[in-house]
Write an enzyme that holds these catalytic residues in place. Structure first.
Site, PDB file in Angstrom:
ATOM      1  N   ALA A 303      94.409  94.999  20.883  1.00 35.57           N
ATOM      2  CA  ALA A 303      95.026  94.513  19.401  1.00 35.57           C
ATOM      3  C   ALA A 303      95.215  92.989  19.224  1.00 35.57           C
ATOM      4  CB  ALA A 303      96.182  95.459  19.164  1.00 35.57           C
ATOM      5  N   SER A 804      90.209  99.505  18.826  1.00 38.08           N
ATOM      6  CA  SER A 804      91.583  98.956  19.879  1.00 38.08           C
ATOM      7  C   SER A 804      92.549  99.812  19.623  1.00 38.08           C
ATOM      8  CB  SER A 804      91.585  97.688  18.645  1.00 38.08           C
ATOM      9  OG  SER A 804      90.982  96.598  18.535  1.00 38.08           O
ATOM     10  N   CYS A 805      93.499  99.426  20.857  1.00 31.95           N
ATOM     11  CA  CYS A 805      94.840 100.007  20.696  1.00 31.95           C
ATOM     12  C   CYS A 805      95.531  98.565  21.497  1.00 31.95           C
ATOM     13  CB  CYS A 805      94.718 101.135  21.691  1.00 31.95           C
ATOM     14  SG  CYS A 805      94.316 101.099  23.398  1.00 31.95           S
ATOM     15  N   LYS A 806      96.708  99.109  22.061  1.00 35.11           N
ATOM     16  CA  LYS A 806      97.516  98.012  22.514  1.00 35.11           C
ATOM     17  C   LYS A 806      96.867  97.103  23.461  1.00 35.11           C
ATOM     18  CE  LYS A 806     101.780  97.300  24.918  1.00 35.11           C
ATOM     19  NZ  LYS A 806     103.199  97.837  25.415  1.00 35.11           N
TER      20      LYS A 806
END
Length: 901
Positions: A303, A804-806
């Site tokens: 992200a 996306s993620c973290k």
């Protein structure tokens, strides 16, 4: 039990090293320099296939060594096992071996005892097409053996000269799955790092530094100001100087690094805060019998967020909203005029426009004089048309009340005017009427601000002027400042242009009459001292010179006025605005690096697709960011950062250029512009560039429409949906759905839908949009249908996909693998019996994130990051019983309360 597929890996240079077949020891091979072999108890004599990767820093040769290590796998899911033995051989030994087979003795840890033997075979390209399938003892089904087709079109992308400067360190896996008609499809996954992870942020940092240095210069060019404004200017200059020094230090650190990848373990490292996390490109190529190859591209990235700065007070969206609310009180405290974000953006736009048009008008004026010198009527007409267009645009930009009111405010800030106000003190001190103060009529001034809060030019923040002027109206009255002066100044530009046009028309008419007089008269004119070409230039020079002088005069006044607006905005920003600007720069840098990577990947894949190129220059491309962040705890701040960063990508355009040389270094994309408008130039080799449509070759800006859809999927999202607030996610999805719908309407108006890619599932895009709109407004927990439908629409619109993620690891890889297997099922008839097996196989390989090498300049060594798990957090047990979940949530809340008390 054998794995469902056996992945292959190619080396970083795109050369197939060797294909190993190990039998007799019940061990399977994995890639990298030390290959671990897991013992399989189900089959006493199984075959296992893998490929060997040699890093680009260490090219493969016959002397290259491969080490095989064998373990007795106690629990493969936890990667636990006991060491059995190891063996080492060289590539040359394998190539020289009889029948391409080596029998190796596995040595125990002491290097003396023999723990068994392993047979290693060398297979050539295409040999596995006829390989027998190996049956397991648990099912009558045959497991697919991985194969490498002999089709040269499937060679690694690094063999293409285009990709070398941008993509590197490939990891390639090849699978073979059964279709519903009992045939076999070939699936190749290729993951690569992107050099733009570092090159784009470094270029942006240089542009940020250049822009802030230019602002400092503009502030100095404001001239002499009253003590109050001069002190504020010095404070702003100090703040800008701090940002410039910080960015210069960060850029210097990045210049020392030669890598192209930032792992998630470095996401909170200050020197790397502008670099996107775990940025990878992933391409899935599917080859089916009697069908053309299909490509599915996706970019995975952590992200875009200011991880180093943290999320204690939230993210950009919340911070900017709070800051804009508080800025009015700051303007009162610092005794300056409050300008709204719209007026500030307008001031930046005027500065950018005049800075761009002024040298362009000067160059066109010189071109007009050159055409007059050459006595070229066509050149004269063409230069005049361009000069007229740019000058009219220039005048139109300056016909704005913001410029006029800012000049008035700047006039009031001059120290000479304070003395005039002092002479009016007796009058103003006796109940003088402040209602005529023009500050209240300024477009940037808050209409609710009382007259007594107008900026007091004579009041020094440091107290140098004393308190006698504190309550005086230091802003000039209308009669003391000629408000019509600015109108006359920019109107003079239009008058000078009309004079130039009149002279050119007269010259062209005279030229036509001379042509009618015949060649003899023309020859006589040339012989005489009255050279007609000289007459043209002499007649044009005075009006052209006046035009350039007027333009220069207008530019100077407009720059000072807009700089004064930005000065007041910067003064109001002193408490926290500069910090927010740095945070926004960081997030935008990460987002732009990912977008540029996706654009280049999409462009390279579509250079031969005329419909794609037509869509590119007529409408632009949609870039869909799929986010899996939760709306809980610090991930709320990440999502707020990401929302602003993705939205800021609307200020970016792309332009295709022709490479200056055949050198691969010339194919590296570059960035130019300033914060309110950036252009990414993508160079292509001359041969490819010449085959593009004329609009693209002419330098037409190519737009990208970024959209963001978010659905949290982890256990933190469960807490947020039960006890928290998910309004941020709902607002983001609704807002971006409207953007996506508007893009589709524009596309449908300018391009026939037949130009879009074809898919097996014939769902209409309009119907998909309607379904997406319904899901966006539906109150449903973890509604992943939003992500799936949005992704489907993006692929049908020929868009660019991001997930996306973290950190772009667990959740991202789960989403990508599920998407790939669903595409194989829906578009390529993957057998239902193979769906879960294909999913498990793709998820059993290395993690999406933290694959790659990057060089640490301080350590002077290459650091290799260990693969991480690709599976979700283990909360399945809690979901079995709602009672267990409630107990777990209560205990978690108690723990959090105790922690923060």
């Amino acid at each position: 039990m054998l794995p469902q597929t056996a992945p292959h890996t190619l080396n970083a240079t795109g050369v197939l090293i060797s294909w190993l077949q190990c039998s007799g020891c019940g061990a399977g091979l994995e890639n990298m320099d030390c290959l671990r072999l897991h013992k399989k108890r189900a089959n006493k004599d199984p075959l296992f296939l893998t490929g060997v990767t040699f890093p680009s820093e260490y090219p493969d040769s016959r002397d290259s060594l491969v080490k095989l290590t064998v373990y007795d796998a106690k629990n493969k899911s936890q990667e636990s096992g006991s060491f059995l033995g190891s063996a080492t051989f060289s590539i040359g030994d394998l190539l020289r071996a009889k029948d391409g087979r080596l029998t190796l003795s596995l040595r125990s840890s002491d290097g003396v005892c023999t723990a068994g033997t392993a047979v290693v075979s060398h297979l050539k390209m295409g040999e596995m097409e006829e390989a027998h399938h190996i049956a397991t003892d648990t099912s009558s089904q045959k497991c697919p053996s991985a194969c490498e087709p002999a089709d040269p079109s499937c060679i690694l992308r690094e063999d293409d000269a285009l990709t070398g400067p941008v993509f590197r360190n490939p990891v390639c896996k090849v699978y073979r799955f059964q279709t519903m008609d009992s045939k076999w499809m070939l699936v190749r996954e290729q993951m690569e790092e992107c050099t733009l992870s570092f090159t784009i942020p470094k270029q942006l940092l240089a542009l940020y530094i250049q822009e802030d240095q230019s602002r400092l210069q503009n502030l100095e060019e404001l001239g002499e100001l009253s003590p109050h404004w001069d002190n504020l200017r010095k404070e702003v200059v100090t703040r800008y100087g701090g940002i410039i020094n910080s960015y210069q230090e960060t850029l210097a650190e990045l210049e020392k690094m030669s890598g192209s990848f930032k792992p998630s373990c470095c996401k909170a490292q200050k020197s790397l805060e502008f670099i996107p996390i775990n940025l990878h490109t992933q391409r899935m190529r599917v080859t089916c019998p009697q069908k053309t190859d299909a490509l599915y591209d996706i970019i995975t990235v952590g992200a875009p967020a200011a991880h180093f700065q943290g999320f204690k007070c939230g993210g950009l969206q919340r911070l900017l909203s709070r800051y804009e609310t508080e800025k009015k009180s700051f303007s009162t405290a610092y005794q300056c005029i409050y300008y709204s974000p719209q007026h500030t953006a307008k001031a930046q736009e005027v500065l950018s426009t005049v800075s761009l048009l002024q040298p362009l008008i000067t160059a066109l004026a010189d071109q007009l004089l050159q055409a007059a010198l050459e006595h070229s009527s066509p050149g004269l007409k063409e230069a005049l048309k361009s000069l007229s267009d740019k000058t009219e645009h220039f005048v139109h930009t300056l016909k704005d009340e913001l410029v006029k009111s800012a000049l008035l405010a700047l006039h009031a800030a001059r120290p000479g005017y304070v003395s005039r106000s002092q002479r009016q003190t007796p009058v103003l001190g006796q109940g003088g009427d402040h209602s005529h103060s023009p500050v209240q009529g300024l477009p940037g001034h808050s209409p609710t601000t009382p007259a007594t809060e107008s900026p007091v030019v004579g009041n020094n923040v440091g107290g140098e002027d004393g308190g006698s002027l504190k309550h005086q109206d230091s802003i000039p009255h209308h009669k003391e400042y000629d408000e019509e002066e600015w109108d006359r100044v920019w109107a003079n530009v239009a008058k000078c242009l009309n004079c130039v046009i009149a002279v050119v028309d007269k010259l062209l008419e005279g030229g036509n009459s001379k042509q009618e007089a015949g060649a003899e008269q023309q020859l006589a004119d040339v012989i005489t001292s009255h050279n007609p070409a000289g007459d043209w230039r002499e007649q044009l020079s005075p009006p052209v010179s006046r035009l350039k002088e007027c333009v220069m005069n207008v530019v100077e006044k407009a720059k000072r006025a807009m700089t004064f607006v930005l000065l007041q905005e910067a003064v109001c920003s002193i408490p926290q605005g500069f910090h927010l600007q740095q945070r926004r720069d960081v997030v935008f840098s990460q987002a732009l690096a990912a977008l540029a990577c996706g654009f280049v990947m999409k462009l390279y894949a579509g250079l031969q697709d005329k419909d794609f190129l037509r869509q590119l220059h007529l409408v632009g491309l949609v870039a869909q960011f799929e986010s899996l962040l939760s709306t809980y705890s610090e991930e709320i701040g990440m999502l707020e950062d990401m929302e602003v960063g993705i939205s800021d990508l609307q200020k970016v355009v792309f332009r295709i250029t022709e490479a200056k040389a055949e050198d691969l270094g010339e194919l590296q994309p570059s960035v130019c512009g300033r914060r309110d408008h950036f252009t990414v130039e993508v160079p292509l080799p001359q041969v490819i560039f010449q085959s593009l449509p004329e609009e693209i070759k002419g330098g037409k800006p190519l737009r990208v429409f970024p959209v963001l859809f978010n659905v949290g999927i982890n256990e933190q999202q469960t807490i947020a949906e039960r006890f928290g607030d998910i309004s941020l996610q709902e607002r983001i999805n609704q807002k971006n759905f409207e953007v996506l719908e508007a893009y589709y309407k524009t596309l449908r108006e300018k391009l026939p839908l037949e130009c879009l890619p074809c898919f097996q599932t014939h769902a209409d895009i309009k119907e998909l949009l309607e379904t997406l709109g319904q899901n966006v407004v539906t109150k449903k927990r973890k509604n992943v249908e939003i992500l799936w439908i949005a992704g489907t629409i993006c692929r049908r619109l020929n868009g660019i996909r991001f997930t996306s993620c973290k950190s772009a690891k667990d959740r991202t890889s789960m989403s990508v693998t599920l998407e790939q297997c669903s595409l194989l099922r829906d578009e390529h008839q993957l057998s239902k019996d193979f769906f879960v097996r294909a999913l498990d196989c793709m998820r059993s390989r290395l993690s999406q994130g933290d694959i790659g090498h990057w060089e640490d300049p301080e350590a002077g060594a290459i650091a290799e990051n260990k693969p991480a798990s690709r599976h979700f957090y283990p909360i399945a047990l809690l979901l079995v019983s709602s009672h267990l979940l409630v107990v777990w949530l209560i205990l978690s809340l108690v723990f959090l309360l105790a922690k923060y008390q």
